[in-house]
Scaffold this motif. Sequence first.
Motif, mmCIF file in Angstrom:
data_model
loop_
_atom_site.group_PDB
_atom_site.id
_atom_site.type_symbol
_atom_site.label_atom_id
_atom_site.label_comp_id
_atom_site.label_asym_id
_atom_site.label_seq_id
_atom_site.Cartn_x
_atom_site.Cartn_y
_atom_site.Cartn_z
ATOM 1 N N ILE A 93 -38.956 21.869 33.842
ATOM 2 C CA ILE A 93 -38.637 22.369 35.232
ATOM 3 C C ILE A 93 -39.536 22.700 36.048
ATOM 4 O O ILE A 93 -40.595 23.455 35.768
ATOM 5 N N TYR A 95 -40.378 24.487 39.318
ATOM 6 C CA TYR A 95 -40.196 25.565 40.384
ATOM 7 C C TYR A 95 -40.749 25.659 41.599
ATOM 8 O O TYR A 95 -42.083 26.081 41.319
ATOM 9 N N ASN A 96 -40.737 25.545 42.928
ATOM 10 C CA ASN A 96 -39.674 24.694 43.343
ATOM 11 C C ASN A 96 -39.434 23.473 43.005
ATOM 12 O O ASN A 96 -40.661 22.864 42.786
ATOM 13 N N HIS A 97 -38.344 22.739 42.841
ATOM 14 C CA HIS A 97 -38.503 21.464 42.336
ATOM 15 C C HIS A 97 -38.975 20.322 43.452
ATOM 16 O O HIS A 97 -39.131 20.932 44.615
ATOM 17 N N ARG A 202 -31.851 31.659 44.198
ATOM 18 C CA ARG A 202 -30.665 31.529 43.694
ATOM 19 C C ARG A 202 -29.538 31.852 44.349
ATOM 20 O O ARG A 202 -28.537 32.562 43.827
ATOM 21 N N ASP A 248 -34.369 26.468 44.952
ATOM 22 C CA ASP A 248 -34.122 27.525 44.260
ATOM 23 C C ASP A 248 -34.614 28.643 44.757
ATOM 24 O O ASP A 248 -33.703 29.774 44.606
ATOM 25 N N ASP A 291 -35.870 34.130 36.960
ATOM 26 C CA ASP A 291 -35.009 33.279 37.517
ATOM 27 C C ASP A 291 -35.612 31.725 36.573
ATOM 28 O O ASP A 291 -34.622 30.997 36.596
ATOM 29 N N LEU A 292 -36.813 31.539 37.015
ATOM 30 C CA LEU A 292 -37.524 30.335 36.077
ATOM 31 C C LEU A 292 -37.090 30.321 34.766
ATOM 32 O O LEU A 292 -36.754 29.172 34.234
ATOM 33 N N GLN A 294 -34.802 31.791 33.032
ATOM 34 C CA GLN A 294 -33.192 31.318 33.070
ATOM 35 C C GLN A 294 -32.854 29.833 33.348
ATOM 36 O O GLN A 294 -32.319 29.118 32.639
ATOM 37 N N LEU A 295 -33.256 29.396 34.380
ATOM 38 C CA LEU A 295 -33.425 27.788 34.753
ATOM 39 C C LEU A 295 -33.978 26.975 33.468
ATOM 40 O O LEU A 295 -33.112 25.840 32.975
ATOM 41 N N ASN A 297 -34.059 27.742 30.506
ATOM 42 C CA ASN A 297 -33.149 28.269 29.312
ATOM 43 C C ASN A 297 -33.982 28.602 28.273
ATOM 44 O O ASN A 297 -33.987 28.494 26.966
#
Length: 303
Positions: A93, A95-97, A202, A248, A291-292, A294-295, A297
């Motif tokens: 993941i 962040y930002n993509h 988000r 994001d 937030d990251l 959570q993204l 997981n």
Amino acid sequence: MQVVPIFTDEVAQAGGWHGQSLAQAFARRGWQAHMVSLDSCHISIVQQQVNVHIPGLAQTAPMAFVRGVAAGTTQQIITRMNLLHTLQRQGMIIYNHARAIETTVDKGLTSQLLAEQGVATPDTWVCEHRDVAHAIMQQALDTGKALVIKPLFGSQGKGVRLIETRAQFALPQDQFVDGVFYLQEKIDCGPYQHDYRVFVVRGEPIAVMKRQGDSWLHNVARGARCSTCDEVDVAEIGVKAAQAVGIDYAGVDVMRDQHGKLWVIEVNSIPAWRGLQSITNFEIADVLVNDLLQLANVTEGRA
């Protein structure tokens, strides 16, 4: 602790203020931040196996935070962005993509997406030929408008020029322009001698501030003063802008014209938040790291 890379262009300064703020936020959740520049990484393709080599990282991380992409040639920038895309395809993941960074670093593309999604943004022109740029400037002056020339790729107000008279027509030929002229109509703010920064995570406007500078530019990096802002319509257009570019988190720059209408000027995918933090009673880095996580997981790292 598990390690999470923070890609930064400030390795010599241990990631700078923002990198250290993020490192502390990760540490509070059991993760060790590893500052590394994208230009120090490399890709190998051996026996059909594609690998990204990140110096100092012994094992694959589930996520990475992009805090900076160093300037370079077109080939170097493409190589660095391809590296991020490769990591994403392999399940990390980012962040930002990568696509969000590519979209917003190009002010011309950002302007297009904002307009296509119905988010008010100033009239804008992007061209390579100087005679085309001159004709655009002359037409603007003939109709009583002022223009702003900006680097297509750039931030913090560097290389920004104001065109209000014919005497200012000399088009720059320097590293800020690099052969492309991005011209944007200057918003007449009338009594509103400030602009706004909306920090969106988000789809939520977690913090909004007014910025007041001593000139027509209001960048915090150029000495602008920050104050809190609770204007609902400012927060709302910031959220719409972030959604328009598919990102994001973002720092959205907004201006209000003399008639009270709001305009989105820029969307930043690697925004600074030091000025905003000075008037905010919670840690912005904590919101970003949460937030990251959570993204990706994942929750707390293992000690």
